[in-house]
Design a protein around this motif. Sequence first.
Motif, PDB file in Angstrom:
ATOM      1  N   VAL A  17     -22.380  18.753  46.032  1.00 54.68           N
ATOM      2  CA  VAL A  17     -22.798  19.936  46.794  1.00 54.68           C
ATOM      3  C   VAL A  17     -21.662  20.398  47.712  1.00 54.68           C
ATOM      4  O   VAL A  17     -21.362  21.591  47.802  1.00 54.68           O
ATOM      5  CB  VAL A  17     -24.094  19.643  47.596  1.00 54.68           C
ATOM      6  CG1 VAL A  17     -24.426  20.793  48.533  1.00 54.68           C
ATOM      7  CG2 VAL A  17     -25.253  19.374  46.643  1.00 54.68           C
ATOM      8  N   GLY A  18     -21.003  19.450  48.363  1.00 53.02           N
ATOM      9  CA  GLY A  18     -19.888  19.796  49.245  1.00 53.02           C
ATOM     10  C   GLY A  18     -18.764  20.511  48.513  1.00 53.02           C
ATOM     11  O   GLY A  18     -18.216  21.504  49.004  1.00 53.02           O
ATOM     12  N   LEU A  19     -18.410  20.032  47.335  1.00 53.53           N
ATOM     13  CA  LEU A  19     -17.333  20.656  46.560  1.00 53.53           C
ATOM     14  C   LEU A  19     -17.708  22.063  46.112  1.00 53.53           C
ATOM     15  O   LEU A  19     -16.868  22.975  46.128  1.00 53.53           O
ATOM     16  CB  LEU A  19     -16.981  19.784  45.350  1.00 53.53           C
ATOM     17  CG  LEU A  19     -15.780  20.202  44.522  1.00 53.53           C
ATOM     18  CD1 LEU A  19     -14.524  20.320  45.377  1.00 53.53           C
ATOM     19  CD2 LEU A  19     -15.553  19.210  43.392  1.00 53.53           C
ATOM     20  N   LEU A  20     -18.952  22.259  45.735  1.00 55.97           N
ATOM     21  CA  LEU A  20     -19.402  23.592  45.316  1.00 55.97           C
ATOM     22  C   LEU A  20     -19.342  24.602  46.467  1.00 55.97           C
ATOM     23  O   LEU A  20     -19.160  25.798  46.239  1.00 55.97           O
ATOM     24  CB  LEU A  20     -20.826  23.519  44.754  1.00 55.97           C
ATOM     25  CG  LEU A  20     -20.955  22.827  43.403  1.00 55.97           C
ATOM     26  CD1 LEU A  20     -22.426  22.652  43.028  1.00 55.97           C
ATOM     27  CD2 LEU A  20     -20.217  23.594  42.319  1.00 55.97           C
ATOM     28  N   ILE A  21     -19.472  24.118  47.672  1.00 54.71           N
ATOM     29  CA  ILE A  21     -19.357  24.999  48.840  1.00 54.71           C
ATOM     30  C   ILE A  21     -17.898  25.116  49.285  1.00 54.71           C
ATOM     31  O   ILE A  21     -17.403  26.199  49.597  1.00 54.71           O
ATOM     32  CB  ILE A  21     -20.229  24.470  50.006  1.00 54.71           C
ATOM     33  CG1 ILE A  21     -21.701  24.479  49.630  1.00 54.71           C
ATOM     34  CG2 ILE A  21     -19.997  25.288  51.275  1.00 54.71           C
ATOM     35  CD1 ILE A  21     -22.607  23.718  50.599  1.00 54.71           C
ATOM     36  N   PHE A  22     -17.183  23.983  49.296  1.00 54.02           N
ATOM     37  CA  PHE A  22     -15.831  23.923  49.846  1.00 54.02           C
ATOM     38  C   PHE A  22     -14.808  24.771  49.092  1.00 54.02           C
ATOM     39  O   PHE A  22     -14.069  25.545  49.710  1.00 54.02           O
ATOM     40  CB  PHE A  22     -15.336  22.467  49.893  1.00 54.02           C
ATOM     41  CG  PHE A  22     -13.862  22.348  50.147  1.00 54.02           C
ATOM     42  CD1 PHE A  22     -13.360  22.511  51.426  1.00 54.02           C
ATOM     43  CD2 PHE A  22     -12.972  22.104  49.117  1.00 54.02           C
ATOM     44  CE1 PHE A  22     -12.001  22.431  51.676  1.00 54.02           C
ATOM     45  CE2 PHE A  22     -11.613  22.028  49.342  1.00 54.02           C
ATOM     46  CZ  PHE A  22     -11.123  22.181  50.631  1.00 54.02           C
ATOM     47  N   ALA A  23     -14.703  24.604  47.780  1.00 54.52           N
ATOM     48  CA  ALA A  23     -13.605  25.233  47.023  1.00 54.52           C
ATOM     49  C   ALA A  23     -13.555  26.758  47.202  1.00 54.52           C
ATOM     50  O   ALA A  23     -12.502  27.295  47.568  1.00 54.52           O
ATOM     51  CB  ALA A  23     -13.668  24.839  45.555  1.00 54.52           C
TER      52      ALA A  23
END
Length: 151
Positions: A17-23
Amino acid sequence: MRTTRDRIRHAVGFEVVGLLIFAPLASWAFGYELHQMGLIGAVASLIATGWNYLYNLLFDKAMLRWTGQLRKSVVVRVLHAILFELGLLVVFLPALAWYLNISLLDALVMDIAVAVFYMVYALVYNWLYDIVFPVPSLKHAAARPDGAAAG
């Protein structure tokens, strides 16, 4: 205490979930290509996943030793998130500067911005995770009228 399976679910869910928001957010905020921020995020995610598992295990053991229970107040949740991010900051700063070919100072500014994002994200994610997947002994205690742990 949480089971190994639960800790793995927690860590993987946090990173995905963090990567989907971060990038996309980092690409927009810092002006780098999405694939650059995606690669930074993916590598950081792999390292952070291992750290997440180990850190949460150690944090829970410390809480049990010092307080005798696992319920986290807002203050403890904030401390939990800050200490987690400080550990990652030490690891990522040199790698970030090298990969983006920027100074350590520029990498520090970027890393602090990312750490602030992930601290807020970690606070929210962990709080919601504890609501959706409560610690088994706490779930049983909450179900009993006297609040005592079952079993």
